[in-house]
Scaffold this active site. Structure first.
Site, short mmCIF file in Angstrom:
data_model
loop_
_atom_site.label_atom_id
_atom_site.label_comp_id
_atom_site.label_asym_id
_atom_site.label_seq_id
_atom_site.Cartn_x
_atom_site.Cartn_y
_atom_site.Cartn_z
N LYS A 147 -7.77 -4.94 -5.67
CA LYS A 147 -8.28 -4.46 -4.37
C LYS A 147 -9.48 -5.48 -3.97
O LYS A 147 -10.36 -5.71 -4.56
CB LYS A 147 -8.94 -3.01 -4.38
N GLU A 203 -6.01 -7.72 3.76
CA GLU A 203 -7.40 -7.97 3.72
C GLU A 203 -7.80 -9.44 4.24
O GLU A 203 -7.27 -10.43 3.68
CB GLU A 203 -8.00 -7.46 2.42
S1 IVH Z 1 -3.69 -0.19 0.69
C1 IVH Z 1 -2.58 3.57 3.08
N1 IVH Z 1 -4.10 -1.97 -0.97
O1 IVH Z 1 -9.11 -0.83 0.55
C2 IVH Z 1 -2.96 2.44 2.33
N2 IVH Z 1 -5.92 -1.64 0.50
O2 IVH Z 1 -10.09 1.74 0.44
C3 IVH Z 1 -4.24 1.64 2.88
N3 IVH Z 1 -7.92 -2.81 0.17
O3 IVH Z 1 -8.94 -0.01 4.08
C4 IVH Z 1 -4.59 0.39 1.82
N4 IVH Z 1 -7.20 -4.40 -1.08
O4 IVH Z 1 -9.26 -2.65 3.37
C5 IVH Z 1 -4.60 -1.39 0.14
N5 IVH Z 1 -4.20 -4.04 -2.25
C6 IVH Z 1 -4.70 -3.24 -1.36
C7 IVH Z 1 -6.20 -3.46 -0.91
C8 IVH Z 1 -6.59 -2.40 0.01
C9 IVH Z 1 -8.19 -3.80 -0.39
C10 IVH Z 1 -8.86 -2.04 1.09
C11 IVH Z 1 -8.35 -1.90 2.61
C12 IVH Z 1 -8.53 -0.42 3.01
C13 IVH Z 1 -9.23 0.08 1.65
C14 IVH Z 1 -9.13 1.40 1.32
#
Ligand code: IVH
Length: 790
Positions: free
Chosen positions: A125, A183
């Site tokens: 993440k 991101e």
């Molecule tokens: S998936 C519906 N994958 O985390 C799924 N998010 O807390 C949406 N983020 O707004 C997000 N790395 O900015 C996803 N590998 C990843 C991610 C990621 C960073 C961030 C993203 C999102 C936030 C959610």
């Protein structure tokens, strides 16, 4: 005949490929210069045909017009958030909910439960900013922030400047409309470089890479964004018109094929336990990753199952963020105290209201120096963000201005040392530019108490006895503190007058331990010169520098009197360090301590002669360069030295003889002026003479004199060194020969007198044998040197 449009298209395609290899794959296939040539060619063509410029051209990344405000973008498919979990059991609960939600669809497992496990895609993440990139027919047409999830800001011009975002998708087969989500982030290295640049130019620094990425992307002027080291990593999709693979990892693989960067850490696993193992592994690698992450994300691999599971409120039921413990926390700055280090540096330390950060209670944080306090705008009573990353000591990264209480107090550097009461002085920085020394205020404040200050004394003794210095076994920090506090030791020299009774009286000492400590102190009395120099704790003189000084000068007596300019003659010793060394030995108290150490039985080992390499390196030009005569740089110094026949007195005479100076070819007006002015000052002339006298005293002689050393045993002879020597470097061998008057040549000819051949000698040895020239092996060479007194 190709048209301009065709050439432009071909150049763009080629540049896109190289860009992809460089920024996405990290495997550049052509040198930067070649890329620059292609880029210039495209720019030139576009300048001739402005009507052919399109937004997806690689030339359009640099940033266009600044905006008055961002436009709004509606997300056809909402940009949602993720549920968070910290504990492993929360993740197991998530997995149970997934399996329950899938119910019938999940194949029944075998007896051992295998097969009933859900496949998850795991990825880091990234800690940055979510963006959406819309491609139509493979061309990037729009970039948007997440905003509130349904409406974001149009940042198209800005995302275009992010180097690893393709302006046009590679290959083919993409859906007609493809919204890529991911991101935008800043690598740690990029962040450090950006902050370093900001500090240098007095600009605003960012607290962390996330803020830096967000601040950089939300700029109305895309040129600013273009100047920031941003990267993109895709993790999903939004609106799509066309077909795509039916698994999460399949989609990401397709994106990768089209040139869109995805995570290198991506992994597909079977079941939640494997996902938890992934979390632990990435957690271990967290500090080594080139970017900041705040957790990992697990997503159900099958898209039909994702659809089946759907959403709850604004979070998908098919994905979850498994977060790492936070590295930043808010707390209160209770006070700023000042610590005094070994060299007297007085550094501010933040006393904080204790707070848990990433599993550790933090109550102190370093503030580095007063400039840092100013930069943060820190006041006592402030709420601050502190950060603890990996093994790094906790740091205050930001002040929360909005929470500043009315009674917040400013931080002042004390005028007196908090430990000994001596004056605290701001260090002066000596900067030299174009031969002029400029003094400016340094960021460091120093207590002038030296060893009279208990804080400095303790640190100095701890350093003196440490393993790489005098190596006194069993003299730990606690004992040093006791010795200093009981005033048994007021300088390192006092260690050698400690009596059995004095040690026995210390806390925790019995007869045997007292005797052992005294024996260890006794055993430390035969240090090498290098260890002793290091142990003295001269500011900026580390172990390597100490070794260098010991090897080159060979004696403490020479180091003691060495002028800064003479010290700076040594390779790796800059003028700043040379000045530190010189003023250390000029200090009366330091001199007393050294005298006492020697009087109390410290006997230096491995003292010797001035190193041959050092002895033979003096050139008048170098002396001139070190005098920092205004207008006289390296080239000017060489011209002057040659004109003066490598003779200082001749040069001093020349400096006041305008006509002769004018006759020197290539010497600038400024250099002439500078030289005349410099030597018109008696103190400067005296200094130059003192340096020369010291060089001679140390046994160094000018190169010109070496050439005329008719009386030396090897005068007039030419020697050649080839192959490797074991007991000395080839340079050392050369210096020894030169010191005996020989000339050392690089090739063998009929005029060669002798060849020294070590193992690995090849053609030169063969040539010597052919010509019947005397050949010595290393042992023979050393014997000959000994005979000749070299
Ligand atoms: S998936 C519906 N994958 O985390 C799924 N998010 O807390 C949406 N983020 O707004 C997000 N790395 O900015 C996803 N590998 C990843 C991610 C990621 C960073 C961030 C993203 C999102 C936030 C959610």
């Amino acid at each position: 005949m190709t048209t301009a449009a065709q050439r432009i298209a071909a150049l763009r395609a080629e540049l896109d490929q190289h860009n992809h290899r460089y920024y996405v794959l990290d495997q550049p296939s052509i040198p930067d210069a070649e890329y620059d040539r292609l880029f210039s060619a495209l720019k030139a063509l576009e300048a001739e045909h402005p009507e052919l410029i399109t937004a997806d051209s690689p030339t359009q990344r640099v940033g266009g017009q600044a905006l008055a405000e961002f436009g709004q973008v509606r997300h056809e498919v909402p940009m949602l958030s993720l549920g968070n979990a910290f504990a492993e059991d929360e993740l197991r609960d998530f997995d149970r909910r997934v399996r329950e939600g899938l119910g019938e669809q999940l194949p029944a497992g075998d007896l051992f439960g295998a097969g009933a496990e859900v496949a998850y895609v795991c990825e880091p993440k990234l800690d940055g900013l979510a963006v959406s990139l819309r491609y139509e027919d493979g061309v990037l047409v729009r970039g948007a922030t997440r905003g509130d999830g349904s409406t974001g800001e149009d940042i198209t011009a800005n995302v275009r400047t992010v180097r690893n975002i393709p302006l046009r998708l590679l290959d083919s087969g993409w859906p007609r409309v493809l919204e890529v989500r991911g991101e935008v982030y800043m690598s740690r290295a990029g962040f450090d470089a950006l902050n370093a640049r900001a500090l240098e130019s007095g600009g605003k620094t960012f607290a962390n890479p996330r803020n830096a990425a967000a601040g950089s992307l939300r700029q109305l002027d895309p040129k600013i964004t273009a100047s920031r080291p941003l990267s993109f990593c895709a993790y999903g999709i939004g609106q799509v018109e066309g077909s795509l693979p039916d698994t999460q990892s399949g989609i990401l693989a397709a994106l990768k094929g089209w040139g869109v960067p995805i995570s290198a850490e991506l992994q597909q696993v079977q079941g939640i336990e494997a996902a938890l193992a992934y979390y632990r592994r990435i957690g271990e690698q967290r500090d080594a990753l080139p970017y900041e992450i705040d957790g990992v994300v697990f997503k159900v691999e099958r898209l039909d199952w994702q659809r089946e599971l759907g959403f709850r409120a604004r979070e998908p039921r098919w994905a979850i963020a498994h977060k790492f413990p936070a590295r930043e926390e808010l707390t209160e700055l209770l006070d700023v105290e000042f610590q005094v280090g070994r060299t007297g540096a007085v550094t501010p330390v933040a006393r904080l209201k204790p707070v848990q950060v990433a599993g550790v209670t933090v109550s102190n944080a370093t503030l580095h120096n007063m400039d840092e306090v100013l930069r943060l705008g820190l006041m006592i009573g402030d709420t601050v963000i502190i950060r603890r990353a990996g093994d790094v000591i906790p740091q205050v990264v930001q002040v929360v201005r909005e929470r500043r209480p009315a009674d917040a107090r400013a931080v002042h550097i004390p005028e007196q040392c908090p430990v000994c009461g001596s004056a605290v002085e701001r260090t002066q920085l000596l900067k030299r530019s174009k031969g002029r020394a400029q003094v400016s205020e340094g960021a460091i404040y120093r207590c002038v108490g030296r060893l009279r200050c208990q804080a400095q004394l303790k640190q100095a003794i701890i350093h003196f006895v440490s393993r790489r210095a005098m190596d006194i076994d069993g003299l730990g920090e606690r004992i040093v503190e006791q010795l200093v506090e009981a005033e048994l030791v007021q300088s390192p020299a006092d260690l050698y007058t400690l009596s059995f009774e004095q040690v026995l009286a210390l806390e925790g000492f019995a007869e045997l331990s007292s005797r052992n400590l005294l024996a260890a102190i006794e055993a430390s009395k035969r240090p090498t010169l290098a260890r002793f120099i290091y142990a003295l704790g001269i500011p900026d003189v580390g172990e390597e520098t100490a070794k260098r000084l010991a090897r080159a000068l060979g004696s403490l007596a020479r180091l003691d009197v060495a002028l800064p300019e003479v010290l700076a003659w040594l390779p790796d010793i800059g003028l700043e360090v040379a000045h530190e060394i010189h003023s250390f030995f000029a200090d009366a108290h330091n001199r007393t301590v050294i005298t006492q150490l020697l009087a109390r039985g410290v006997l230096l080992q491995e003292e010797g002669e001035l190193q041959a390499e050092f002895a033979a390196c003096a050139r008048l030009a170098e002396l001139l360069a070190r005098l920092e005569i205004p207008g006289v740089a390296a080239t000017g110094a060489k011209r002057l030295a040659a004109a003066a026949g490598e003779d200082l007195e001749a040069l001093i005479a020349l400096s006041q003889d305008w006509l002769s100076l004018k006759a020197i070819k290539g010497l600038t007006e400024k250099a002439r002026e500078g030289l005349r002015g410099f030597f018109a000052v008696p103190a400067n002339t005296a200094r130059a003479r003192a340096i020369e006298a010291q060089l001679r005293d140390f046994g160094m002689h000018w190169q010109s004199e070496r050439r005329a050393v008719a009386g030396l045993p090897l005068a007039g002879q030419t020697w050649v060194l080839t192959g490797t020597l074991e007991s000395m470097s080839r340079d050392e061998g050369k210096a020894k020969l030169e010191a005996l008057g020989a000339k050392v040549a690089g090739s063998v000819s009929a005029k060669t007198h002798c060849v020294v051949a070590g193992p690995g000698a090849g053609s030169k040895l063969a040539r010597a044998n052919e010509l019947g020239i005397a050949v010595l092996d290393e042992a023979g060479f050393i014997a000959r040197l000994a005979e000749l007194g070299g």
